[in-house]
Design a protein around this motif. Sequence first.
Motif, PDB file in Angstrom:
ATOM      1  N   ASP A 167     -25.322 110.099  17.351  1.00  0.00           N
ATOM      2  CA  ASP A 167     -26.335 109.898  16.218  1.00  0.00           C
ATOM      3  C   ASP A 167     -25.607 111.023  14.978  1.00  0.00           C
ATOM      4  N   LEU A 182     -20.227 106.964  19.134  1.00  0.00           N
ATOM      5  CA  LEU A 182     -21.278 106.471  19.780  1.00  0.00           C
ATOM      6  C   LEU A 182     -22.402 107.300  19.107  1.00  0.00           C
ATOM      7  N   CYS A 231     -35.772 111.480  26.768  1.00  0.00           N
ATOM      8  CA  CYS A 231     -34.374 111.310  27.200  1.00  0.00           C
ATOM      9  C   CYS A 231     -34.454 111.398  28.674  1.00  0.00           C
ATOM     10  N   HIS A 280     -17.268 104.056  28.947  1.00  0.00           N
ATOM     11  CA  HIS A 280     -17.210 103.175  30.443  1.00  0.00           C
ATOM     12  C   HIS A 280     -16.376 104.137  31.206  1.00  0.00           C
ATOM     13  N   GLU A 297     -27.609 104.154  30.894  1.00  0.00           N
ATOM     14  CA  GLU A 297     -27.149 102.876  30.277  1.00  0.00           C
ATOM     15  C   GLU A 297     -26.545 103.210  29.065  1.00  0.00           C
ATOM     16  N   ARG A 298     -25.843 102.067  28.545  1.00  0.00           N
ATOM     17  CA  ARG A 298     -25.034 102.121  27.359  1.00  0.00           C
ATOM     18  C   ARG A 298     -26.029 102.465  26.300  1.00  0.00           C
ATOM     19  N   ARG A 299     -27.080 101.680  26.230  1.00  0.00           N
ATOM     20  CA  ARG A 299     -27.894 101.924  24.950  1.00  0.00           C
ATOM     21  C   ARG A 299     -28.739 103.297  24.865  1.00  0.00           C
ATOM     22  N   GLN A 300     -28.635 104.171  25.815  1.00  0.00           N
ATOM     23  CA  GLN A 300     -29.089 105.582  25.889  1.00  0.00           C
ATOM     24  C   GLN A 300     -28.233 106.608  25.349  1.00  0.00           C
ATOM     25  N   LEU A 301     -26.855 106.116  25.368  1.00  0.00           N
ATOM     26  CA  LEU A 301     -25.680 106.945  25.027  1.00  0.00           C
ATOM     27  C   LEU A 301     -25.890 107.846  23.762  1.00  0.00           C
ATOM     28  N   LYS A 302     -26.359 107.299  22.689  1.00  0.00           N
ATOM     29  CA  LYS A 302     -26.506 107.896  21.535  1.00  0.00           C
ATOM     30  C   LYS A 302     -27.355 109.169  21.589  1.00  0.00           C
ATOM     31  N   ASN A 303     -28.651 108.968  22.263  1.00  0.00           N
ATOM     32  CA  ASN A 303     -29.609 110.243  22.384  1.00  0.00           C
ATOM     33  C   ASN A 303     -28.889 111.293  23.197  1.00  0.00           C
ATOM     34  N   ASP A 328     -21.593 103.786  32.865  1.00  0.00           N
ATOM     35  CA  ASP A 328     -21.381 104.232  31.494  1.00  0.00           C
ATOM     36  C   ASP A 328     -22.112 105.743  31.504  1.00  0.00           C
TER      37      ASP A 328
END
Length: 1574
Positions: free
Chosen positions: A198, A196, A233, A151, A108-114, A40
């Motif tokens: 913020d 995705l 980040c 992805h 990682e996918r969970r860090q995409l937002k930041n 990702d």
Amino acid sequence: MSTRREESQERAIVRIAAHLPDLIVYGDFSPERPSVDYFDGVLMFVDISGFTAMTEKFSTAMYMDRGAEQLVEILNHYISAIVEKVLIFGGDILKFAGDALLALWKVERRQLKNIITVVIKCSLEIHGLFETQESEEGLDVRVKIGLAAGHITMLVFGDETRNFFLVIGQAVDDVRLAQNMAQMNDVILSPNCWQLCDRSMIEIERIPDQRAVKVNFLKPPSTFNFDEFFTKCMTFMDYYPSGDHKNLLRLACMLESDPELELSLQKYVMESILKQIDDKQLRGYLSELRPVTIVFVNLMFKDQDKAEVIGSAIQDACVHINSVLRVSRGQINKVFMFDKGCSFLCVFGFPGEKAPDEVTHALESAMDIFDFCSQAHRIHTVSIGVASGIVFCGIVGHSVRHEYTVIGQKVNIAARMMMYYPGTVTCDSVTYNGSNLPAYFFKELPKKVMKGVADPGPVYQCLGLNEKVMFGMAYLICNRNEGYPLLGRDKEIKYFMCSLKEFLVSNCSRVLMYEGLSGYGKSQILMEIEYLAQGENHRTIAIALTKISFHQNFYTIQIFMATVLGLDTCKHYKERQTNLQNKVKTLLDEKFHCLLNDIFHVRFPISREVSKMTTFRKQKQLEALFMKILEQTVKEERIIFIIDEGQFVDAASWSFLEKLIRTIPIFIVMSLSPFVDIPCAAASAIMKNRNTTYVTLGAVQPKDIRNKVCLDLDVRGIPKELDTYLVEGSCGIPYYCEELLKNLDHHRVLIFQPMEVEEKTNMTWNNLFKNFSRPTEELNIFTLGNEEGNEEVCNLASGVILKNLSPPASLKEISLVQLDSMSLSHQMLVRCAAIIGLTFTTELLFEVLPCWNMKMMIKALATLVESNIFDCFRNGKELRMALRQNAASFEVNYRSLSLQPSEGLARGEEEELRELESEVIECHIIRFCRPMMQKTAYELWLKDQKKAMHLKCARFLEENAHRCDHCRSGDFIPCHHFTVDIRLNTLDLDTIKKMAKSRGFTTEEEITFSKIEAPKKSELFAENLSPEEIKEKILSFFDIVITKMRTSEEDIIPLESCQCEEILEMVIMPLAHHFVALGENNKALYYFLEIASAYLILGDNYMAYIYLNEGERLLRTLKKDKSWSHTFESATFHSLKGETHVEKNRHFYYLNQQAQESAPPGKRRLAQLYRQTACFSLLWQIYSLNYFFHYKYYGHLAAMMEVNTALETQDDFQIIKAYLDYSLHHQLAGYQGVWYKYEIMAMEQIFNLPLKGEGIEIVSHVADKLGYTKLLMGHLDLAIDLGSRAQKMWALLRNPNRQYMVLCWLSKSLFLKNRNKQLIQVLGWLWDLSISEEHIFSKAFFYFVCLDLMLYSGFVYKTFEECLEFIYQNEDNRILKFQSGILLGLYSSIAIWYARLQEWDNFHIFSSRAKNLVPRRTPTALYYEGISRYMEGQVLYLQKQIEGQSENAQDSGVELLKNLESLVTQNTTGPVFYPRLYHLMAYVCILMGDGQNCDLFLNTALRLSETQGNVLEKCWLNMSKEWWYSDSEVMDDQWLQTVSNLPSWEKIVSGKVNMQDIQKNKFLMRVNILDNPF
């Protein structure tokens, strides 16, 4: 830390990693290909607009300094700023695509937002970079950014030599779409990215009808701390520099050496980049504006979404593309994946990879790739765009992350054609025209409006070999133009005509082969031959082959037979079939007719017998049939078979032709380029056949190039400068000449103007040398169609500097092919040599070559001399001779150069190279064989590198930038270097003193010391001495000096002759150009003035004029400088300009400070005084041209001031020269007494000189000047005595420049004294000198005297025809053109000859040429010699007018008399000319019936002749007197009879003719007073 960093920067692995993203550098991939990886991340696509337009601007610029480096600087200034931002914000630059880049934040996918927030911040800051920046170079830079997240799939593919990677997937398509939606300075988020991110942090703007959004700004809450957020980040980014490395932009800068990793990374980088990394050459070396061919391949897939499916398809395509490109030196530069499939950007012609026929290879490769990929089952559509032209190839980016890329309009055009014409192979018009493929390979496509491309020109589809080849397509390519002659190939055509005659009467075959390189005009010759070969009883068949023909079996014979059988004109196969049936029914059984199906595209039914035959048997049957047909045809009419591009004949056709010439009489004429590989056995057999003649074509002569240019431009003349540029630049190759002309036309350099009549043209500084090079007489036949008075000449636009023009792309390409075929070290040598200039010395080359030893350099030079890159010469004289002699254009061999025996070749080659090496060691001057190679290699340097090299050259050269040792090493403008600070190398005081001593200056201590020692001058000439005794004393003094020179042990006589010309050409001229290149205008001006002065000393006023113009250009740029030195340079420029106008006897300056009464002037003051004496000397002569009283007064004043200024210099030579000038001025003005005193003062001065070095030269100068003065004043005996002594001295001093002038005037004195034996001896010396020194002026003077001998002395030394031939061949010579006095004399003498023969048409031709030179009034004896001859011609024409009872005869007579009288009263006409002028005045009077004045003038002339001892004139005057007053009539053809009886000098010497008899061979001026019409 920083030193560690610098060391790491040098490591190969770090330099390789700079070309690759972290994704690859730190990636861990399976070895299988293709391999796939999933992750990702956030993608940023940045598009920078404005670069393509700028690239275009640079690539079409006119001058050689158009600079890829400026482009690199500007590009990298912007791109590196963006790269730096991306790296600072933790991004990884995946790819640079021309002027765009793709960056990745892999998380990682969970860090995409930041991370999306970080990337948006980064994007906005990138925009911020460009808002404040002023655009350079008129460049409007704007940035558009698209962001996407989600992805991502990575694909790695390739073969054992190269690897490539791609990122694919929805996010990649999204980022491209987002960027496409962006306007200037926008940031667009893809729909997924918007989902995705913020959203609370971002202010957006909706885009109508789109799910994507536009970012306006970030709006963090007031408590938000971005730095803390960013640091947090970055902990998610694997390779973000932190800890000890936190100050680095990129962690990969610190990679440690790891051979295994290095090997795997190398596969991702192009070979030429790796070479350059290994070679430790500068990164900039590969940045160039360069002609290349771009092949853009796009593959669309049936199932675009499945990575595994398209992965294997891309892998297969890539392996195939790579293998195809490798064969023809193409390279894959980039692979991209976007919504529209996968694109491969392939390039042919990268640095080091240029190959001949690049465009043809590119098109063939494109067709091969198209065929292969179209058959791959997973690929839906293949589209290929091919475009050729100049693009920027170079390293773009930042020092820690960059890539090799191509940018330019041609890249865009190829990409656009690929997208807008799917499913085909398309090409642009440049590719089409340069392909060397037949026209039926292409089809023009309808034009489409393509985004971002204003006008791509015609677009062609490349059809390849899939179509059936039609017969009517192989005619000769060129069309013959009736009004356009074949220039410079007369011998080649004559040879063909002789061979044709022999063939038509004999019964055997003939083969005539013309071999020559591309561009030599072989097709033109064959076209002319085809035209000339037309005739009854024989048939001409002409075909042109192309590269494709070579790969088609039996193609040449197929086309040949189709034409013999008349099938080439048939429209339909049925028509062909009927024709064939009629032709072969008696020769071939019907069941075998189907053998003709494939070869002639017909459809006879296939019989059982034929279907059982093997291919070999079918071929044999066909050959037998063709042979029968030809045997039958030849009985009716002979066949001449003409083949253009014969190197493309296929092997089967060669073997048939070989049998054919043994079987039946046929005449084959073919043109061919030298074979690349060894020709097949049959071709070799034909070439070795005794009936084959092999003609090698060479360059055409300069006159033919000139004719060609005048014909192509349809003008009657071109400027000398343009003529030289085209002759030099084309090297006699017609194609080169055409390309150079097109280039000039493209840049609007040529201006067309109506031709001015020479007489009406006012003489100004700018048109002083506006002599046009005109076409030769034979060309006039073809241009007679032009209406009279409508004739034009071509001129150059103002301010154009031809030598700085960039070469046309087509010629650059030819040079690049040669350069790229060399080893890197040889390339380096050629490039270094290109900086030095067209001609250079081995010493200087060695100085600028980085880290070479002498042995390496000699070896490399020998190889390059052998491969015709360079020529080598022992000295400047050898070089000048080589430049004058043009290579033969025609050589008949009886076998091809490709067939040289190969036994012992390797050993022979080694020996040859060794011999060449020893020759190179002996030769110290090297010159590029082709100026285009020098220019091309020069343009490859970057600006800073160029500067550094120019500086190196200048430092080395300035040590030798002074006159030669023979001339005592001073400046060409005396004391010049004291006036201007021009040295690069700083000097300490001791060095200066040493230099001063070596250059003849004494230091102050020595001066004071020598003052005490100096003896007082003795009174050498007592007052009671008679003139006769003084004369004896002076002559015996000169005799003593000559004896001392011959016998003295001291080093009075120099060991070698003057080398100034070589120093001028090899040191000072290059130095001036190096300073121009460095932008050091003051220093360049200094050397341009030195060059002009040197050329004036060497007697070449034209070159002085050219360099003064260069100087003037610099003076304008420096006009704000008000310093003393600048004022001095300005004054020097104007005084040299004055000297250029006047043909004066230039003298050397000798600087020898003898002991003086007072302290010598300062060095700057001295320089000023020297210039002033030169100006005053010039002024009194110019003032003397006018006989108004105030001018006489000014003249007198100037002569007096010359003496005063010279006395202030305290320099013996200046003082003596001024005394002699003052004396001559007084004598010419007719003042009595004073002149004698000054001559005696000059003599006293030289009696006191030490007789060595300068002293001897000053004595020689005095003898020379006195001899000249005595001739002018009519003291002929004394002139001979002094002249013969001066001649001996100059000969002993090895000074041919002075010796030839003395010989010229000595020959005149002897001629007037009728001392023919001595005269012929002097003429012999003059001739030898003109040959050994290649001195055109002495040769011209020699022929001038020869004409005089025929006209006035009554015998022939060289025939009239030889004299006339000399004039025809050399009247355009720049030195003679300027020394117009000599041309005036030559033209007038020829006019007199024709007037005496009453051939008035010829008289007018030469008389009018002379008339154009009359206004150039120059105060020299030569001019008056010429003008008196001109007046004589006019007098003879007056007699014709009177006889013809012309209306204005009376006016003409009065005008003539007035002109003759004014000549006699002029202050500059020497008394030596008076007898002839009075003789002519007497003749005009008697013609007009004025007997009284006739007597007066006749008697004055006789009295003067008697006083002067002018035996020649006296004898002629007595004959005239007797003749005019007798009543015998002169016959009309009296001179014709005299001419036929003129004896040769050999007859006189052998005693067959009496000396007294030849006195009577005088022309008797016709007169009949009884019939006086007035």
